[in-house]
Motif scaffolding. Structure first.
Motif: not given
Length: 259
Positions: A127-130, A139-142, A222-223
Motif C-alpha cells: 500500500x503506497x500512501x503519497x 494497492x499493488x499486489x505481490x 509512505x512518500x
C-alpha cells in the motif's frame, strides 16, 4: 546522467541522477504558463551551482499529472539539452505493469511510477500512501499489478477549505501537536488537533480497511512531503521513501534505454 522531472499539481520536481545516485533535487511551483525558456534560466543556474554542464545530461524523462505543463517541459528538453524526452507511460517508457482497474488510462502518472518503484524495492502486497495536493492510497499486489486505491483531500487542501470558508478561524501551520491530549484549550490547538489527529485517524482507518480487503499482510510505504511528519505520529508505515517517484522514473528510463 539522467534528468527526471515530476510535474505535480503543486510543484515540479527536477532530480539529477548519476546511475542510481541522486546528485541534485530542485523544485519549483507548478505553473502551466511557465515557458521552456523560464524553466531553462532557473534550472541552468542550479546545475551550474552543482558544477554540472548541460551536455553531461544524456537522458530526460518526464512524468506529469498537469497536461498543460508537458509542452513547455518538452521544449526545455529539446531546445536546451537537445534531447527528445521520454514521457512516463508512453512509447519506450511504457509502465509495463498490469493496471487492473476499470479505466487504466485514468491512472495518474505519479501513482503508476510510485507503484513500479515500490514493487521493485519491496516484496509482497503493498500500500503506497503519497502525501501531495491530494493524499492517495495505492494497492499493488505481490505480482506488481496495480489494483486500485483511494483519493482523499490533502491535509493542506483540507486546512485551506476550513480557513477559507470560516470567518474567524486563523491560518495555522501543520505540525505535530505539542500535547497528546485531543481536547484543545484554545482555538488554534483545537484546529490543529482536528486537522492533524483527524488525518491520522483517517489514514489508520483506511489502511486497516484496505488490509482487511486484501486478506494478506501488506507493507505500507509512505512518500511525499508530509510523510516524515506523520511517520512520527503513527506506526502504520513500514517505510518512508521520499524518493519513490524519482526512483520509479529512473527505472522507466533504464528500461527504455535497453529497448
Amino acid at each position: 546522467m539522467l534528468l527526471a522531472i515530476d510535474a505535480g499539481n503543486t510543484n515540479v520536481v527536477f532530480a539529477l541522477l548519476d546511475g542510481s545516485a541522486i546528485r541534485g533535487r530542485w523544485r519549483i511551483a507548478t505553473d502551466p504558463r511557465r515557458t521552456g525558456d523560464e524553466y531553462a534560466v532557473w534550472l541552468m543556474q542550479l546545475l551550474a551551482i552543482r558544477g554540472v554542464e548541460a551536455k553531461a545530461i544524456d537522458q530526460i524523462i518526464i512524468s506529469t499529472v498537469v497536461p498543460r505543463a508537458l509542452h513547455n517541459l518538452e521544449i526545455l528538453a529539446r531546445h536546451y539539452f537537445e534531447i527528445e524526452p521520454l514521457i512516463a507511460g508512453v512509447g519506450k517508457a511504457d509502465y509495463g505493469i498490469d493496471i487492473d482497474v476499470d479505466e487504466p488510462r485514468s491512472l495518474g502518472a505519479d501513482r503508476a511510477v510510485n507503484s513500479i518503484a515500490a514493487h521493485a524495492k519491496h516484496a509482497g502486497d503493498l500500500i503506497v500512501v503519497d502525501f501531495g495536493t491530494a493524499t492517495t492510497f495505492d494497492v499493488i499486489d505481490f505480482n506488481g499489478a496495480y489494483k486500485g486505491g483511494i483519493i482523499a483531500p490533502g491535509i493542506n487542501l483540507s486546512l485551506d477549505a476550513l480557513v477559507g470558508n470560516t470567518a474567524k478561524l486563523p491560518r495555522i501551520a501543520i505540525q505535530v501537536p505539542k500535547s497528546d491530549s485531543v481536547v484543545g484549550r484554545n482555538t488554534e490547538d483545537q484546529m490543529l488537533i482536528g486537522v492533524f489527529w483527524g488525518y491520522v485517524a483517517m489514514m489508520e482507518g483506511l489502511i486497516a480497511r484496505i488490509r482487511a480487503e486484501i486478506g494478506r499482510p501488506a507493507k505500507v510505504i509512505a512518500t511525499g512531503g508530509l510523510a516524515v511528519l506523520f511517520h512520527e505520529a503513527t506506526n502504520i508505515f513500514d517505510a518512508v521513501d521520499a524518493d519513490l517517484t524519482i526512483d520509479g522514473l529512473a527505472i522507466l528510463a533504464q528500461r527504455a534505454a535497453s529497448k
